[in-house]
Motif scaffolding. Structure first.
Motif, PDB file in Angstrom:
ATOM      1  N   VAL A  68     -70.892 -85.242 -19.831  1.00 45.31           N
ATOM      2  CA  VAL A  68     -70.642 -84.649 -21.325  1.00 45.31           C
ATOM      3  C   VAL A  68     -69.411 -85.687 -21.707  1.00 45.31           C
ATOM      4  O   VAL A  68     -68.640 -86.029 -20.681  1.00 45.31           O
ATOM      5  N   GLN A  69     -69.361 -85.710 -22.868  1.00 47.19           N
ATOM      6  CA  GLN A  69     -68.502 -86.725 -23.422  1.00 47.19           C
ATOM      7  C   GLN A  69     -67.155 -85.906 -23.609  1.00 47.19           C
ATOM      8  O   GLN A  69     -67.293 -84.418 -23.797  1.00 47.19           O
ATOM      9  N   ALA A  70     -66.058 -86.328 -23.694  1.00 50.06           N
ATOM     10  CA  ALA A  70     -64.878 -85.728 -23.971  1.00 50.06           C
ATOM     11  C   ALA A  70     -64.832 -84.866 -25.251  1.00 50.06           C
ATOM     12  O   ALA A  70     -65.445 -85.290 -26.232  1.00 50.06           O
ATOM     13  N   GLY A  71     -64.681 -83.517 -25.293  1.00 49.53           N
ATOM     14  CA  GLY A  71     -64.756 -82.924 -26.479  1.00 49.53           C
ATOM     15  C   GLY A  71     -65.920 -82.016 -26.543  1.00 49.53           C
ATOM     16  O   GLY A  71     -65.857 -81.256 -27.369  1.00 49.53           O
ATOM     17  N   GLY A  72     -66.534 -82.206 -25.546  1.00 47.93           N
ATOM     18  CA  GLY A  72     -67.957 -81.516 -25.645  1.00 47.93           C
ATOM     19  C   GLY A  72     -67.810 -80.296 -24.775  1.00 47.93           C
ATOM     20  O   GLY A  72     -66.574 -79.815 -24.402  1.00 47.93           O
ATOM     21  N   SER A  73     -68.872 -79.730 -24.540  1.00 47.03           N
ATOM     22  CA  SER A  73     -68.954 -78.278 -24.018  1.00 47.03           C
ATOM     23  C   SER A  73     -70.208 -78.065 -23.072  1.00 47.03           C
ATOM     24  O   SER A  73     -71.170 -79.056 -23.090  1.00 47.03           O
ATOM     25  N   ASN A 118     -65.202 -75.420 -23.046  1.00 46.31           N
ATOM     26  CA  ASN A 118     -65.219 -76.092 -24.267  1.00 46.31           C
ATOM     27  C   ASN A 118     -64.151 -77.321 -24.457  1.00 46.31           C
ATOM     28  O   ASN A 118     -63.037 -77.055 -23.448  1.00 46.31           O
ATOM     29  N   SER A 119     -64.050 -77.979 -25.375  1.00 43.13           N
ATOM     30  CA  SER A 119     -63.041 -79.161 -25.287  1.00 43.13           C
ATOM     31  C   SER A 119     -62.739 -79.840 -23.996  1.00 43.13           C
ATOM     32  O   SER A 119     -61.652 -79.893 -23.721  1.00 43.13           O
ATOM     33  N   LEU A 120     -63.780 -80.180 -23.632  1.00 44.48           N
ATOM     34  CA  LEU A 120     -63.685 -80.685 -22.192  1.00 44.48           C
ATOM     35  C   LEU A 120     -63.002 -82.013 -22.162  1.00 44.48           C
ATOM     36  O   LEU A 120     -63.178 -82.782 -23.045  1.00 44.48           O
ATOM     37  N   LYS A 121     -62.141 -82.335 -21.107  1.00 49.33           N
ATOM     38  CA  LYS A 121     -61.387 -83.523 -20.789  1.00 49.33           C
ATOM     39  C   LYS A 121     -61.787 -84.315 -19.757  1.00 49.33           C
ATOM     40  O   LYS A 121     -62.337 -83.660 -18.829  1.00 49.33           O
ATOM     41  N   PRO A 122     -61.390 -85.577 -19.499  1.00 47.46           N
ATOM     42  CA  PRO A 122     -61.731 -86.227 -18.419  1.00 47.46           C
ATOM     43  C   PRO A 122     -61.153 -85.667 -17.208  1.00 47.46           C
ATOM     44  O   PRO A 122     -61.833 -85.706 -15.996  1.00 47.46           O
ATOM     45  N   GLU A 123     -59.859 -85.067 -17.353  1.00 41.30           N
ATOM     46  CA  GLU A 123     -59.328 -84.596 -16.238  1.00 41.30           C
ATOM     47  C   GLU A 123     -60.108 -83.362 -15.529  1.00 41.30           C
ATOM     48  O   GLU A 123     -59.786 -82.724 -14.544  1.00 41.30           O
ATOM     49  N   THR A 159     -71.618 -77.316  -8.242  1.00 41.29           N
ATOM     50  CA  THR A 159     -72.141 -78.073  -9.417  1.00 41.29           C
ATOM     51  C   THR A 159     -71.168 -79.085  -9.924  1.00 41.29           C
ATOM     52  O   THR A 159     -70.138 -78.664 -10.099  1.00 41.29           O
ATOM     53  N   LEU A 160     -71.771 -80.342 -10.085  1.00 42.23           N
ATOM     54  CA  LEU A 160     -70.931 -81.446 -10.504  1.00 42.23           C
ATOM     55  C   LEU A 160     -70.797 -81.397 -11.985  1.00 42.23           C
ATOM     56  O   LEU A 160     -71.783 -81.319 -12.818  1.00 42.23           O
ATOM     57  N   VAL A 161     -69.569 -81.616 -12.479  1.00 38.93           N
ATOM     58  CA  VAL A 161     -69.333 -81.936 -13.942  1.00 38.93           C
ATOM     59  C   VAL A 161     -68.309 -83.039 -14.190  1.00 38.93           C
ATOM     60  O   VAL A 161     -67.695 -83.201 -13.603  1.00 38.93           O
ATOM     61  N   THR A 162     -69.001 -83.998 -15.033  1.00 39.77           N
ATOM     62  CA  THR A 162     -68.440 -85.132 -15.250  1.00 39.77           C
ATOM     63  C   THR A 162     -68.145 -85.346 -16.529  1.00 39.77           C
ATOM     64  O   THR A 162     -69.155 -85.148 -17.551  1.00 39.77           O
ATOM     65  N   VAL A 163     -67.030 -85.634 -17.241  1.00 39.55           N
ATOM     66  CA  VAL A 163     -66.504 -85.569 -18.622  1.00 39.55           C
ATOM     67  C   VAL A 163     -66.158 -87.332 -18.808  1.00 39.55           C
ATOM     68  O   VAL A 163     -65.114 -87.581 -17.989  1.00 39.55           O
ATOM     69  N   SER A 164     -66.779 -87.841 -19.468  1.00 39.26           N
ATOM     70  CA  SER A 164     -66.477 -89.203 -19.914  1.00 39.26           C
ATOM     71  C   SER A 164     -65.568 -89.344 -21.172  1.00 39.26           C
ATOM     72  O   SER A 164     -65.653 -88.646 -21.881  1.00 39.26           O
ATOM     73  N   SER A 165     -64.687 -90.350 -21.041  1.00 34.01           N
ATOM     74  CA  SER A 165     -63.713 -90.527 -22.109  1.00 34.01           C
ATOM     75  C   SER A 165     -64.410 -91.322 -23.043  1.00 34.01           C
ATOM     76  O   SER A 165     -65.297 -92.069 -23.127  1.00 34.01           O
TER      77      SER A 165
END
Length: 121
Positions: free
Chosen positions: A11-16, A83-88, A115-121
């Motif tokens: 998911v992109q940064a800011g996504g849910s 919500n408001s996901l961040k790369p960290e 389960t893997l969560v990846t947040v892209s910037s």
């Protein structure tokens, strides 16, 4: 009790994202539930916990106000709305169950596979 986590992804940064953890083989409503996460090269860290009834919830400072833990005892499932996901926030997320609610420490008796969560910037 056996735990199966799902819902991770990219998911992109800011996504849910919403993670789910389905339990089987035990009396789900008798367990406190939690979510932990582990980023590459880091220790497993506490994210959120919920008591058996869902009335009491606890969060790490890093996710408070962005993540929400909830449970549906009729469906034997605990959720983590992110919500408001961040790369960290990128990490493998694990659910855990225990008859005792142990906030903040990874000493829970039963663990899911992650389960893997990846947040892209």
């Amino acid at each position: 009790v056996q735990l199966q986590a799902s819902g991770g992804g990219l998911v992109q940064a800011g996504g849910s994202l919403r993670l789910s953890c389905a339990a089987s083989g035990g009396t789900f409503s008798s367990y406190a539930m939690s979510w932990f996460r582990q980023a590459p090269g880091k220790e497993r860290e506490f994210v959120a916990a919920i008591n058996w009834s869902g009335f009491n919830t606890y969060y790490s400072d890093s996710v408070k106000g962005r993540f929400t833990i909830s449970r549906d005892n009729a469906k034997n499932t605990v959720y983590l709305q992110m919500n408001s996901l961040k790369p960290e926030d990128t990490a493998v997320y694990y659910c855990a169950a225990d008859s005792n609610l142990r906030v903040g420490v990874p000493l829970w008796d039963n663990w899911g596979q992650g389960t893997l969560v990846t947040v892209s910037s």
